[in-house]
Design an enzyme around this catalytic site. Structure first.
Site, PDB file in Angstrom:
ATOM      1  N   HIS A  42      -8.812   1.253  -0.284  1.00 41.81           N
ATOM      2  CA  HIS A  42      -8.680   0.148  -1.152  1.00 41.81           C
ATOM      3  C   HIS A  42      -9.853  -0.352  -1.517  1.00 41.81           C
ATOM      4  O   HIS A  42     -10.055  -1.645  -1.720  1.00 41.81           O
ATOM      5  CB  HIS A  42      -7.767  -0.963  -0.863  1.00 41.81           C
ATOM      6  CG  HIS A  42      -6.233  -0.481  -0.577  1.00 41.81           C
ATOM      7  ND1 HIS A  42      -5.276   0.036  -1.475  1.00 41.81           N
ATOM      8  CD2 HIS A  42      -5.512  -0.321   0.341  1.00 41.81           C
ATOM      9  CE1 HIS A  42      -4.287   0.370  -1.103  1.00 41.81           C
ATOM     10  NE2 HIS A  42      -4.132   0.344   0.195  1.00 41.81           N
TER      11      HIS A  42
ATOM     12  N   SER B 192       0.766  -1.070   0.048  1.00 42.54           N
ATOM     13  CA  SER B 192       0.068  -0.170   0.013  1.00 42.54           C
ATOM     14  C   SER B 192       1.048   1.310   0.021  1.00 42.54           C
ATOM     15  O   SER B 192       1.716   1.522  -0.882  1.00 42.54           O
ATOM     16  CB  SER B 192      -0.916   0.042   1.308  1.00 42.54           C
ATOM     17  OG  SER B 192      -2.151   1.049   0.985  1.00 42.54           O
TER      18      SER B 192
END
Length: 314
Positions: free
Chosen positions: A206, A97
């Site tokens: 996400h 991430s």
């Protein structure tokens, strides 16, 4: 020397005094903290550095502070190791991430200042996108097929959005979505003998619920200077390694609304020849996941480098 892949952690890896010993030993690392404080407008060292034994400041989990601070730690460790890395057989890099920005910086795709400015803006946009009723939860001790069934059932029962946001290992996932679906999924996880843990985050990261900040952040990425990678970077969105700057930019642009395919990422790096996985960042979160993602493999090692002592020992 074993073929090596470098790993860079993301949000959730923060800890008190992270990066402090490196910054106090190397002026270039301290300069990175000053740069991040300039672009974020936050007193990052006051937030993350304190007396041993003192309670971590609540601001340590604020994504506006966390994103630049953790990125500075990751990049400081890479820059301290860079000369030694030049003699290693580097297969590639990957970041989880937020950590993907550090991986792209290490590979020379993005410059240090561009990365720092970008993650400061990313943190602000993601913090501003937090909505009441959106959230995330970690799910452990259940296989993928069961988690997929739970997500589908919880979404139908609640009429709310839910998706698997992170595939961290074959038995560790993160769900992202609307609260009614998350609550329904947590109950179903318990019934299946798994464990669901709500995460202290400000939004449904996400997932498509982040499309508004993602669209705004795409404009930030357009203004960065993109270069070809010195070594491949395995990207969250596809779990595949890339070197082309156009492809890397497209995948990073999609990252905020897409799932993190970490298990696929680790398997791709192993298939490419990586046999040593070196995590550069605090807490050894990713190093601990190596064995889980490469189950049955007996020729891969994982190392964590979180400070000066580990840097000197590598």
């Amino acid at each position: 020397m074993l073929p090596t892949a470098f790993l860079f952690p993301g949000q959730g890896s923060q800890e008190l005094n992270m990066g402090r010993d490196v910054a106090e030993a190397q002026s270039s690392a301290m300069d990175l903290w000053l740069l991040a404080e300039k672009h974020s407008g936050l007193t990052l060292r006051e937030i993350y550095w304190g007396d041993e034994g003192s309670a971590p400041a609540p601001e340590m989990s604020d994504t506006r502070a966390l994103q630049p601070a953790l990125t500075v730690v990751n990049i400081s460790l890479w820059l301290a190791l860079k000369d030694k890395a030049a003699s290693m057989a580097v297969i590639g890099a990957a970041g989880h991430s937020l950590g993907e920005f550090s991986a792209l910086c290490a590979a020379g795709v993005l410059g240090v200042e561009d990365v720092v400015k970008a993650v400061c803006e990313r943190g602000k946009l993601m913090a501003g996108a937090g909505k009441e009723g959106h959230g995330m939860a970690a799910v452990v001790k259940l296989p993928l097929a069961t988690v997929e069934q739970i997500v589908d059932k919880a979404a139908k029962q609640s009429g709310a959005f839910l998706r698997i946001a992170n595939h961290n290992s074959p038995a560790q996932f993160v769900l992202s979505g609307e609260r009614p679906a998350l609550d329904a999924a947590s109950a179903l996880v318990k019934e299946a003998k798994g464990r669901a843990v709500p995460l202290a985050v400000s939004g449904a990261f996400h997932s498509p619920l982040m499309s508004e900040p993602a669209n705004a952040f795409a404009k930030v990425l357009d203004d960065l200077r993109w270069q070809s990678a010195r070594f491949p970077v395995c990207m969250n969105v596809s779990g595949q390694s890339e070197t082309d700057p156009g492809v890397l930019k497209a995948m990073l642009t999609a990252q905020m609304t897409s799932s993190v395919l970490w298990t696929t990422t680790m398997q791709t790096l192993y298939a490419a020849g990586a046999r040593r996985f070196v995590e550069l960042g605090p807490k050894a979160v990713l190093a601990k996941l190596v064995g889980q993602n490469l189950e049955g493999v007996d020729d891969a090692i994982a190392q964590s480098v979180g400070g000066m002592d580990a840097l000197l020992a590598l």
